[in-house]
Design an enzyme around this catalytic site. Structure first.
Site, PDB file in Angstrom:
ATOM      1  N   ASP A   8       0.728  -1.152   0.065  1.00  5.85           N
ATOM      2  CA  ASP A   8      -0.052  -0.055   0.110  1.00  5.85           C
ATOM      3  C   ASP A   8       0.770   1.258  -0.012  1.00  5.85           C
ATOM      4  O   ASP A   8       0.950   2.038   0.923  1.00  5.85           O
ATOM      5  CB  ASP A   8      -0.776   0.257   1.204  1.00  5.85           C
ATOM      6  CG  ASP A   8      -0.179  -0.045   2.661  1.00  5.85           C
ATOM      7  OD1 ASP A   8      -0.923   0.409   3.445  1.00  5.85           O
ATOM      8  OD2 ASP A   8       1.113  -0.599   2.511  1.00  5.85           O
ATOM      9  N   HIS A 239       9.385   0.360   8.611  1.00  6.25           N
ATOM     10  CA  HIS A 239       8.791  -0.979   8.711  1.00  6.25           C
ATOM     11  C   HIS A 239       9.144  -1.910   7.877  1.00  6.25           C
ATOM     12  O   HIS A 239       9.822  -2.816   7.898  1.00  6.25           O
ATOM     13  CB  HIS A 239       7.272  -0.502   8.963  1.00  6.25           C
ATOM     14  CG  HIS A 239       6.984  -0.058  10.121  1.00  6.25           C
ATOM     15  ND1 HIS A 239       6.820  -0.545  11.580  1.00  6.25           N
ATOM     16  CD2 HIS A 239       6.521   1.248  10.263  1.00  6.25           C
ATOM     17  CE1 HIS A 239       6.382   0.618  12.347  1.00  6.25           C
ATOM     18  NE2 HIS A 239       6.193   1.560  11.503  1.00  6.25           N
TER      19      HIS A 239
HETATM   20  O1  RIB Z   1       2.516  -0.141  10.925  1.00  7.14           O
HETATM   21  C1  RIB Z   1       3.344  -0.006   9.872  1.00  7.14           C
HETATM   22  C2  RIB Z   1       2.625  -0.484   8.488  1.00  7.14           C
HETATM   23  O2  RIB Z   1       1.509   0.089   8.236  1.00  7.14           O
HETATM   24  C3  RIB Z   1       3.640  -0.514   7.493  1.00  7.14           C
HETATM   25  O3  RIB Z   1       3.444  -1.246   6.314  1.00  7.14           O
HETATM   26  C4  RIB Z   1       3.081   1.033   6.764  1.00  7.14           C
HETATM   27  O4  RIB Z   1       3.260   0.943   5.339  1.00  7.14           O
HETATM   28  C5  RIB Z   1       1.529   0.656   6.956  1.00  7.14           C
HETATM   29  O5  RIB Z   1       1.140  -0.205   5.892  1.00  7.14           O
HETATM   30 CA    CA Z   2       2.809  -0.906   3.800  1.00  9.34          CA
END
Ligand code: RIB
Ligand code: CA
Length: 317
Positions: A8, A239
């Site tokens: 996303d 992340h």
């Molecule tokens: O909580 C972090 C995640 O949520 C990551 O993948 C960030 O891109 C959102 O999608």
């Molecule tokens: Ca993500």
């Protein structure tokens, strides 16, 4: 390693794509977009933009689920910017998404390449859940699955208990985490929050005069401003690239087997991951989650932060 990417984009998703594109031993076979940081069509357009920048102009992008399975759509532009890329999106790609949906793309590729493809899920798990409903054999057709999401023994980042990718579609996450994938690894906030980029790392990247490094620095400006406001010092949690780095080199982490369920009905805890850590003696008659028949996943419990940040830096130079 041949990868189906479900994503996303999203600033950290974009950095994960740039990391993978720089690896000789990793190939993105196809991308599926999903609602989450931004609406699914925007995520698809951003994936095309980042793939173009990374030189992956042949990789197909399919638009995925427009909303979660059982709740209204919610998106996170506050974290990723109105365009989903921290204001760096720029002009659209000349390419368009393919006509099949992301879930159909996962099923088709898994059937055509049994046991060969790895699914890297960096967003809410709606597409993966839909693919499971379309193809119940999916757990046996995919070679491996890496999920970025959840919070096992640490707070969430959208609610006190829920992490964004799970919170955006708890039903999908529960279906996927309980589907019995033979080789599913979960990279959660428990480890991503220990692998933050600091001021020195961000400043060093900003000094690298390449288009890729400057694009990444631009992405990170907005993202870092959000995390700095939260933390009170210049930092950000990157992340998604951590999941990609661990997919390439699992030796950078330690793991535990965990049976994981998702709270679906909690008034205050919907989207929380529930994983039974109790040591239960057999003769107590107490039923653990494992005893209820749910298959375990492999949860990442610690990572080599220095190695992660160094490898990501090298890929973004
Ligand atoms: O909580 C972090 C995640 O949520 C990551 O993948 C960030 O891109 C959102 O999608
Ligand atoms: Ca993500």
């Amino acid at each position: 390693m041949r990868i189906i990417l479900d994503t996303d984009p999203g600033i950290d998703d974009a950095l994960a794509i740039l990391f993978i594109a720089a690896q000789e031993d990793m190939e993105i076979v196809a991308v599926g977009s999903v609602h989450g940081n931004v609406p699914a069509p925007t995520a698809a357009d951003n994936a095309l933009r980042v793939l173009d920048l990374a030189g992956l102009t042949e990789v197909p992008v399919a638009v995925g689920a427009a909303r979660p399975l059982a709740q209204d759509l919610g998106t996170s532009e506050i974290v990723h910017g109105d365009d989903g890329l921290g204001g760096q999106a720029g002009p659209p790609s000349a390419r368009k998404p393919v006509t099949i949906s992301a879930a159909e793309q996962i099923v088709r590729l898994a059937r055509e390449n049994p046991g060969e493809l790895t699914l890297l899920a960096l967003g809410p798990l709606t597409n993966v859940a839909l693919a499971l409903l379309l193809e119940p054999r999916l757990p046996h057709l995919l070679k491996a699955v890496m999920v970025l999401g959840g919070a096992l023994a640490v707070p969430g980042n959208v609610t006190p208990n829920a992490e964004a990718n799970i919170w955006h579609d708890p039903e999908a996450a529960d279906l996927v985490l309980g589907a019995g994938f033979e080789n599913l690894t979960l990279t959660s906030l428990d480890v991503t929050e220990t692998a933050r980029a600091d001021d020195a790392w961000l400043s060093a990247l900003a000094e690298v005069p390449t288009h890729r490094a400057q694009f990444a620095t631009g992405l990170l400006k907005h993202y870092t401003a959000f995390y700095t406001r939260m933390c009170g010092y210049r930092t950000c949690t990157i992340h998604d690239p951590l999941a990609a780095v661990l997919l390439q080199d699992p030796s950078l982490a330690e793991y535990r087997e965990a049976v994981v369920s998702v709270e679906l009905r909690g008034t205050h805890t919907r989207g929380q991951l529930i994983s039974d850590c109790r040591a239960i003696a057999d003769d107590t008659g107490i039923k653990s989650q494992a005893a209820q028949g749910r298959k375990p996943v492999r949860a990442v419990v610690s990572v080599d932060t220095k190695a992660f940040l160094s490898r990501l830096f090298e890929a973004l130079k």
